[in-house]
Write a protein that holds these residues in place. Structure first.
Motif: not given
Length: 87
Positions: A57-85
């Protein structure tokens, strides 16, 4: 008997995870059918089952960030860096 060993703990976790919607006494009956838990006091095993259910029950209520969400954040970060360049 005392504390469960590693193999018994793993098997008990698997039994509880598979039957997590059942009540503890039903899970106890299923666990007692396994020869691995022969000689273990029923009350003690019921306590382990309750603890495992609370952990599930604890693990269900305190789930960790999924890998897909993490990859999405990295992709957005890379796009932001490319725009800045480009500027």
């Amino acid at each position: 008997m005392g504390i469960l060993d590693k193999d018994q703990t793993d098997v008990l976790h698997a039994i509880v995870m598979r039957n997590k919607n059942k009540n503890s006494n039903s899970i106890l009956k299923i666990a007692l059918k396994d020869r691995m838990f022969k000689g273990i006091d029923k009350r003690e095993l019921l306590g382990y089952i309750e603890g495992t259910k609370q952990f599930v029950r604890y693990m269900k209520s305190h789930s960790m960030e999924s890998v897909n969400e993490s990859r999405y954040n990295v992709k957005n970060h890379i796009k932001d860096l490319q725009l800045q360049l480009m500027v």
